[in-house]
Structure formats: structure tokens, C-alpha cells
Design a protein around this motif. Sequence first.
Motif, PDB file in Angstrom:
ATOM      1  N   PRO A  95       0.669  -1.309   0.113  1.00  0.00           N
ATOM      2  CA  PRO A  95      -0.125  -0.081  -0.023  1.00  0.00           C
ATOM      3  C   PRO A  95       0.834   1.322   0.048  1.00  0.00           C
ATOM      4  N   ARG A  96       2.129   1.075   0.440  1.00  0.00           N
ATOM      5  CA  ARG A  96       2.893   2.677   0.541  1.00  0.00           C
ATOM      6  C   ARG A  96       3.371   2.712  -0.602  1.00  0.00           C
ATOM      7  N   GLY A  97       3.834   1.842  -1.490  1.00  0.00           N
ATOM      8  CA  GLY A  97       3.917   1.804  -3.019  1.00  0.00           C
ATOM      9  C   GLY A  97       3.056   2.087  -3.927  1.00  0.00           C
ATOM     10  N   ASN A  98       1.925   1.889  -3.475  1.00  0.00           N
ATOM     11  CA  ASN A  98       0.737   1.788  -4.442  1.00  0.00           C
ATOM     12  C   ASN A  98       1.017   0.841  -5.507  1.00  0.00           C
ATOM     13  N   CYS A  99       1.343  -0.314  -5.122  1.00  0.00           N
ATOM     14  CA  CYS A  99       1.637  -1.635  -6.144  1.00  0.00           C
ATOM     15  C   CYS A  99       1.106  -2.910  -5.399  1.00  0.00           C
ATOM     16  N   ILE A 107      -1.907   0.248  -8.233  1.00  0.00           N
ATOM     17  CA  ILE A 107      -3.357   0.532  -7.621  1.00  0.00           C
ATOM     18  C   ILE A 107      -2.950   1.432  -6.471  1.00  0.00           C
ATOM     19  N   GLU A 108      -3.645   2.560  -6.438  1.00  0.00           N
ATOM     20  CA  GLU A 108      -3.539   3.439  -5.200  1.00  0.00           C
ATOM     21  C   GLU A 108      -3.793   2.880  -3.868  1.00  0.00           C
ATOM     22  N   ASP A 109      -3.058   2.942  -2.951  1.00  0.00           N
ATOM     23  CA  ASP A 109      -3.259   2.301  -1.417  1.00  0.00           C
ATOM     24  C   ASP A 109      -3.966   0.710  -1.620  1.00  0.00           C
TER      25      ASP A 109
END
Lengths: 378, 356
Positions: free
Chosen positions: A296-300, A318-320
Motif C-alpha cells: 500500500p505504501r508503494g501503491n503497487c 493501484i493506489e493504496d
Amino acid sequence: MDRRAVLAGLAAGLPMLPALAGATATGVSSSDIRLFAGSQDADGNNSLSLADDRGTARRLAGLPDRGHAVSLSPDGRLAVLCARRAGRFAVVFDPRTGAIRQRLATPETRHFYGHGAFSRDGRLFLATENAFEEGEGRIGVYDAVDGFRRIGEWPAGGIGPHEVVRVPGRDAVLVAIGGLRTHPATGRAKLNVDSMTPSLALMDGRDGAPLGILSLDADLRRLSLRHLAVRRDGVFMIGGQWEGDPTARPPLLAWGRLPDRLAPLPLVDDVLDSLANYIGSLSFCGSGDFAAASAPRGNCCVVLRMGDPPRIHDVLAIEDVCGLAPGQTAGAFYLSNGLGDLFRYRATERAIERLATDVPGIARWDNHLTAVTVEPRR
Amino acid sequence: MTDASVTDRVTQCHRRRGALLAAAICASLALGTAHARSADGYAARVAERLVADHQAVVETAGMLVDAVAGFCGGDGAREDAQAAYHATADAYMRVQWAAVGPAVPFDRGYRLNFWPDDSNAISRQLGRVASERPADLLDPDGIAAASVALQGLPALERLLFGQPAAAPGNYGCGLAEAITVNIVTIAEDLVEGWADPARQPGLSTDQAAVQTLLSASLTHLELIGDRKIARVVGPTAEDARPRRSEAWRSGRSLRNIAINLAALEAVWLDDGPDDLPALLQAADAASTAESLAAAMAKARGLAESLRDRTMEEASETAHAELLALSNDLYGVARILVHDVFPALGLTVGFNSVDGD
């Protein structure tokens, strides 16, 4: 739903439920999959919620604070959502109907870490808990056949136990020991980063007897091991959150085979960069041929093809993104994020589709997603 | 029905290359439903202020170069070098929150101030070089290529206030001189970077910049509550570990916090036509600005009252106040996450705020 898909779901340990009475039972349309997760509305109110794979969703129960993960009983008749750290509440419900059965709380001197698992026979519900005055991790033991009475606790095998998973086909559970001490008086601050010792603890799911501890090498002692997924054959994946030098790029994923094999999984640097030193959730797909780890921190989200060793198959932006659950078929996953979006991804086609967004009352999905396959109606 | 734009995003994610920028780029390309309302002007205003604040770091660090050179050359007192260090640290603490944009490439932010240092890398590395005395580190270019732990303010603090102590003619003094020059260079690069924000990672559009800057400010607020206070003071006074605090050797742990909060207050509550309160007002959320101001005022008042004590002293005599301060900061964070960001249509990482 075809027969192969049903079998795939079974292979992944997805509980099969008797047919739902369509929309009347759960308020969502009748389809093959039910997804359960904590959610939050735009005003910050928290709920236990249910979605299907057409993107229909609804709230099942209000929660006093953020929920974390939903655990299913082996027979699929019960499910428990535990509070996010440092909450003390849990909700027991019937995943077949969405009906709330009861609410639980830890003793005042304990709080949940957010995850639980049923024992193989379904009699015990085991939750990772913090004995915060002692600074010790515990497994809270609840009697699932006697009103979820708390009947005792076991040592968790270390400080900061997080996700606990039932090992398929064995009377055993595997616990990710994050290694981090927290105390309600100091919120979510990590109090012992200097001395943290993360590990994986394997224990008997009937009595908590230790069956083994697995650790990574000393240079990875700042990798807080939090989330894991175990395949039917004992192959498992584990994901960590790095507490060390923020400019370092340690391997965040490790894999192994029970009972005693554990090795870090080398990833190329640009993939590691996109993960931002933080894995939020892990899942195998329905067939076990692929695994996914969300960052989630990398949005990946990184998708791996399982093998020896597992290899990168895809990286999704994908964001968050955090919630991950197996779909019914090989390479299928469901994903959720903190913006209220729900996705389905098929690794075999490298195809992702958004199932839902802007669902009324669901502004954000909380960290974990649990999938239940519904038995086809004749 | 695969969403073509999604596939496109995935492809873009695949094409990402280039060290530390990847996460920021991934963030800016990522799929999401919410978008910042037009906030033209605010990002530029914050960047402008960061130019000025980094310029202050350049200026104070320039004086630090002279003061350390004077001390090491035998012409000045250690106290003068220490005072110049304090002035530079005061200036730096106003920009510590801005660990994004130009602070990301070349690890500029970490090189200027390697923190947090949970594994005690700074002391270990300093101990090693003090005994091995590699000549290349005495050159500003050499130190700029060394471990990030050796390059900036915390290493200099040890040399001036702790161990290994710099003394005229010794290796530590040579190292201290090289570090001061390196600090100026990095700060100059940051001034340049903040003067041209659109070319920086995460800041390429106004919308991305507002998101990046406000997320950075929130992250820093949480770091203050968690790392600078809660982890140091512990749940009870017996758990206090004041030597875990930032800059305890120079006795400025609490002064750093007070300055950090003053800087964050300016980012969130300065009252110009392009500042955040005006944006909130335009978004019909004026009361949100007021509750943020009230919560910040409370936290800042407490921080200022503790400012001149050492952490060692305060964690004994003011443990409850320190816990209250960290709780006040969590309160401010809640207002940002639940009220301020949503009012602006911004998303904060709901699932990534802290370790679950």
C-alpha cells in the motif's frame, strides 16, 4: 459456475457455502463469490461489509473502530472479524446469511492485533493478542462451540504476533511474529525496534504446543514479519515491513515449505523500489499457481508465479492497494484499496478490471479481504 | 471487460525505472477515484516557503563552515562551533518535514540528516572511520560519496558534542570540516530543486504536488509523535529511554520538536490567499481549518513549554506532558486524515499510514 472452478476454490481452501437465497439473504445479488472486509464511510464510520464480484456491496454491521481481517471457520458456517490493533472488539457472523451472531471483547489487559484463525476442527478460535503490560504476544483462545468464551491463552512465540493462519490438512497454525512491542499508552509507536526479533512460529492448533520457529538471517532482523499465506502443500509466502535503514532495499518477501524451510525471495531493484519497504497483505490464487503481495505504501501489488523460486509475473499500480483474496480460478485474485475500489485480476491474461467504485457508504476498504465461494444453486 | 486504462497503467508501472523515484511515480500514476480539487497556488506557495527555509539552511551552514574551520584551526572555541551547529539545526528543523521532491533524488534528505537511525549506523560508521582514518573522507567530494550516515548533521553533532570528539588537528576535525561543506552543497541543491518544483518527483502537477506535500507533512507529524516522543518516553516513566531521542547529545531533542511543529503550522495554517485555510474555506470546510488550528495551538503550546528542557530531564519530570503531547499530535493527525484531506478531495494512504 463450472465444476473446475469449484474444485479450484476447494483446492485453495476456499470454504464452500450452501446456496444463498439470492438477494433476500444478504442484500447483494446472487453470484459465486462473497468478499468480506472492514470498511469506512466518508464520515469515518466503520463497518463490517460484504461485496460480490459484480461490485454490489453493503454494510453488515457497524463497528466502534476500524476492523482488520475476517477469518472463516473450516465448515464455512462462522466468520470472525477482529478489530485493528489496538482494538479490543470482534464480531462473529454467519457468512452464509450475513447475520451477526455475537460481539466479543478481549480482557482489558489485552488487545487484538487484527487477525485470527479457527482450529482445524473448528472448535477453537485463535486470535493474536497483545499482553501489553507484560510486553508479550499471546494467542487468545476462544471456544467457538461455547459462545466464544475466552478459555485461555497461549504464548505466541514472540512479541507482536500479527497474522495467524491455519495450516491446511494439519492440526497446526502458523503465526507471523512481527517482533514489535507497542503499548496503548503510546499509541502505535514501536517501542523496541533496537531489539526486535521477528520470526514465524508454528504451533499445535489444539493446545498451542510449539512445533518450531523459523527465522531469517540476522541482517534481516529489522524486517517485521506480518502477513503470510499457506498453500495446501505447505508452501508458504511471508511479507514483511522494514524497520531498518530507510534507504536500504531488503527483500520484503520470503517463502518456504513447512515445516522447516524459509528463504528470502530476491526481487529486482526496480520492483523492490515500487514496494516502498512495506507489504500489507499476501494471498495465493485459487489454484495456488500464483501468489500476490500488496504494497500500500508503494501503491503497487506484485504478482508471482510460484516455482522454485517463485518469479515476478506482474506488477499492478493501484493506489493504496492492500486487501487481497483468492478468486476461484488459476491466477485469479480480488483486490481492494483505501479508496473504496474493488478489483478482479487474472494473472493468466494479466488483466485487471475494476468491479466497484463509489459504492454508497463504502469510501475505503480496510486492510484485508476474505473470499468465500458460494455453492452453485441447482 | 477489461478496463483499457487499467492495462495502460499496469504497462506504465512496468516501464518504471530509476531507483528511488519509482514509488513516487507509481503513486502519481496509480489508479484512484478521488482527485484533488484545483489547488493552483497552494503547492507553489509551499514550495516558495521551502526555498526560503532551505536558503536559511544554506546561510547558517555557511557560518557553520567558518566556525568549525576556526575551531579546527585553533582560532575559535568549540562553543562557537557548537553555537553555529545549533543555528544550522534550527534552520534545518523547519524543513525536516519536506522529505519529498528534490530531497528524494541522490538521497539528499537522508544525507543532510540521517534520521531515524534505529540501527545506530552513524555511531558505528563514525567509530570505524575514526580508527581507519580514510583520507578521501576529508574531502567534500569524498564525504558526499560516503555512507549517508556519515554525511550530515547527526554525524557532525557527534563530532562536536559527543564521540568521537573533533579536536584541532585530529581526524575528527578534518571530517567535521568536510561535513559542513557537504551540508552547504546539499542545501544549495535543495534550494535549487524547490525553486523548480515541477521537475521534481511527485510534484510535476499542482494536484500531485498538493498530495505529495500534504502527505509528507502528515508523515512527519506522525514521526514526531511516534519516533521523537512515544518511542522515547515509553508508556511509563520507567520505560523512558531519552538516549533514543533525536539530537540528545546536543540537548535539543525537544527544541527540534517545537521547531518542527512551528514549520508544520505554517504549512497548514498560514493565512494567505493561496494557503490551506483559504482552500478549505472554498471547499465549505472553514470549520475544519478552525479545528485544525485549535488542535495545533494546543500541541504547540505544550511543545513550547517543554522546548528548553533536555529529553533526559523532561522524560523524568514531565512524562505525562510528553505523553499528552504525543496524543495531541495523534489528534492533529486525525483531523488531517478525517477532515482536511477529504475536504480537499485528497487521499491519504488509508492502508499505509502505519504498520498493520
